[in-house]
Design a protein around this motif. Sequence first.
Motif, PDB file in Angstrom:
ATOM      1  N   UNK A   1       0.810  -1.210   0.000  1.00 37.74           N
ATOM      2  CA  UNK A   1       0.000   0.000   0.000  1.00 37.74           C
ATOM      3  C   UNK A   1       0.847   1.265   0.000  1.00 37.74           C
ATOM      4  N   UNK A   2       1.923   1.259   0.800  1.00 41.30           N
ATOM      5  CA  UNK A   2       2.674   2.487   1.061  1.00 41.30           C
ATOM      6  C   UNK A   2       4.079   2.497   0.487  1.00 41.30           C
ATOM      7  N   UNK A   3       4.569   1.346   0.049  1.00 38.58           N
ATOM      8  CA  UNK A   3       5.976   1.245  -0.312  1.00 38.58           C
ATOM      9  C   UNK A   3       6.778   0.771   0.880  1.00 38.58           C
ATOM     10  N   UNK A   4       7.927   0.161   0.615  1.00 34.91           N
ATOM     11  CA  UNK A   4       8.708  -0.471   1.675  1.00 34.91           C
ATOM     12  C   UNK A   4       9.222   0.549   2.684  1.00 34.91           C
ATOM     13  N   UNK A   5       9.726   1.692   2.213  1.00 30.72           N
ATOM     14  CA  UNK A   5      10.364   2.657   3.109  1.00 30.72           C
ATOM     15  C   UNK A   5       9.377   3.193   4.154  1.00 30.72           C
ATOM     16  N   UNK A   6       8.208   3.656   3.708  1.00 30.37           N
ATOM     17  CA  UNK A   6       7.239   4.203   4.650  1.00 30.37           C
ATOM     18  C   UNK A   6       6.640   3.110   5.524  1.00 30.37           C
TER      19      UNK A   6
ATOM     20  N   UNK B   1       6.044   2.286  15.407  1.00 27.13           N
ATOM     21  CA  UNK B   1       4.767   2.035  16.062  1.00 27.13           C
ATOM     22  C   UNK B   1       3.889   3.271  16.116  1.00 27.13           C
ATOM     23  N   UNK B   2       4.082   4.168  15.170  1.00 27.25           N
ATOM     24  CA  UNK B   2       3.359   5.431  15.173  1.00 27.25           C
ATOM     25  C   UNK B   2       1.855   5.212  15.036  1.00 27.25           C
ATOM     26  N   UNK B   3       1.086   5.950  15.806  1.00 25.69           N
ATOM     27  CA  UNK B   3      -0.368   5.863  15.757  1.00 25.69           C
ATOM     28  C   UNK B   3      -0.890   6.939  14.807  1.00 25.69           C
ATOM     29  N   UNK B   4      -1.777   6.540  13.916  1.00 29.74           N
ATOM     30  CA  UNK B   4      -2.352   7.444  12.933  1.00 29.74           C
ATOM     31  C   UNK B   4      -3.817   7.702  13.243  1.00 29.74           C
ATOM     32  N   UNK B   5      -4.259   8.904  12.966  1.00 35.65           N
ATOM     33  CA  UNK B   5      -5.692   9.194  13.081  1.00 35.65           C
ATOM     34  C   UNK B   5      -6.405   8.612  11.875  1.00 35.65           C
ATOM     35  N   UNK B   6      -7.728   8.560  11.942  1.00 37.09           N
ATOM     36  CA  UNK B   6      -8.499   8.073  10.819  1.00 37.09           C
ATOM     37  C   UNK B   6      -8.261   8.904   9.568  1.00 37.09           C
ATOM     38  N   UNK B   7      -8.170  10.218   9.746  1.00 37.53           N
ATOM     39  CA  UNK B   7      -7.934  11.104   8.606  1.00 37.53           C
ATOM     40  C   UNK B   7      -6.563  10.849   7.988  1.00 37.53           C
ATOM     41  N   UNK B   8      -5.547  10.656   8.833  1.00 30.83           N
ATOM     42  CA  UNK B   8      -4.201  10.372   8.321  1.00 30.83           C
ATOM     43  C   UNK B   8      -4.163   9.031   7.584  1.00 30.83           C
ATOM     44  N   UNK B   9      -4.818   8.019   8.159  1.00 35.36           N
ATOM     45  CA  UNK B   9      -4.848   6.702   7.520  1.00 35.36           C
ATOM     46  C   UNK B   9      -5.548   6.770   6.171  1.00 35.36           C
ATOM     47  N   UNK B  10      -6.608   7.551   6.096  1.00 41.24           N
ATOM     48  CA  UNK B  10      -7.335   7.708   4.835  1.00 41.24           C
ATOM     49  C   UNK B  10      -6.475   8.417   3.805  1.00 41.24           C
ATOM     50  N   UNK B  11      -5.727   9.436   4.239  1.00 43.89           N
ATOM     51  CA  UNK B  11      -4.852  10.164   3.331  1.00 43.89           C
ATOM     52  C   UNK B  11      -3.755   9.298   2.750  1.00 43.89           C
ATOM     53  N   UNK B  12      -3.293   8.308   3.524  1.00 40.61           N
ATOM     54  CA  UNK B  12      -2.249   7.391   3.062  1.00 40.61           C
ATOM     55  C   UNK B  12      -2.815   6.231   2.244  1.00 40.61           C
ATOM     56  N   UNK B  13      -4.132   6.080   2.221  1.00 45.51           N
ATOM     57  CA  UNK B  13      -4.735   4.975   1.493  1.00 45.51           C
ATOM     58  C   UNK B  13      -4.819   3.695   2.299  1.00 45.51           C
ATOM     59  N   UNK B  14      -4.634   3.782   3.624  1.00 37.91           N
ATOM     60  CA  UNK B  14      -4.716   2.596   4.466  1.00 37.91           C
ATOM     61  C   UNK B  14      -6.159   2.208   4.775  1.00 37.91           C
ATOM     62  N   UNK B  15      -7.062   3.166   4.706  1.00 38.76           N
ATOM     63  CA  UNK B  15      -8.479   2.879   4.878  1.00 38.76           C
ATOM     64  C   UNK B  15      -9.233   3.447   3.686  1.00 38.76           C
ATOM     65  N   UNK B  16     -10.322   2.797   3.331  1.00 38.45           N
ATOM     66  CA  UNK B  16     -11.113   3.237   2.181  1.00 38.45           C
ATOM     67  C   UNK B  16     -12.015   4.412   2.511  1.00 38.45           C
ATOM     68  N   UNK B  17     -12.517   4.447   3.734  1.00 35.15           N
ATOM     69  CA  UNK B  17     -13.498   5.458   4.115  1.00 35.15           C
ATOM     70  C   UNK B  17     -13.226   5.933   5.535  1.00 35.15           C
TER      71      UNK B  17
END
Length: 229
Positions: free
Chosen positions: A130-135, A143-159
């Motif tokens: 999803x993100x590439x090996x480096x990221x 172990x960084x925690x992402x908000x829902x908005x951040x996860x959506x921006x990275x393409x980790x969540x669809x909605x």
Amino acid sequence: MLRVLCLPRPWRPLWARGCASDGAAGGPEIQVRALAGPDRGITEILMNRPRARNALGNVFVSELLEALAQLREDRQVRVLLFRSGVKGVFCAGADLKEREQMSEAEVGVFVQRLRGLMNDIGGTQRLPRCLGVALAKELIFTGRRLSGTQAHGLGLVNHTVAQNEEGDAAYHRARALAQEILPQTAEVSNCIQVPTGRSSKSMHTSTLPVFAKLPSRGILIYFPISNVC
């Protein structure tokens, strides 16, 4: 608003053997529910280990693997939803406290089974695609925690959805998606390449994460959805 459905069968407890459970009131940590009526074909897996925030402990993993093995043989299952019975928590990751109490041999067995589970549902196999090996490495190592908005921006969540008072807005969005997917599973199952976790050449799409292909009867899939807090 989704109406309440009559269930064709109750929650089916899947008891693990030889391990102590810290689930609610000593009950099963993984429960399975098959929906009925127009939702027939949708099955939910409820994760219910409140005192450990649904961390992946020995009993939890045992019950989840047993549930998945049973579901692979259930010809009525078309779409699988994972949901949490613990308010405000989905899954806290590996149970490091429990792991500290294991012997070296027990740790080896547990880690092997955990890796098998992660290969099935994605985990570290899906993140680099999803993100590439480096990221992906950066997020895994920190172990960084992402908000829902951040996860959506990275393409980790669809909605992403605004949370409701009941705390289950993401579940209702996932349920609506499952209802939309249900009539299409048989037709699209042969059009999607499924990552096996065994080859770096496996194809994967971040917009349609596939859990497992079920020969001649559709697919078990999940769509990542996050609440916006």
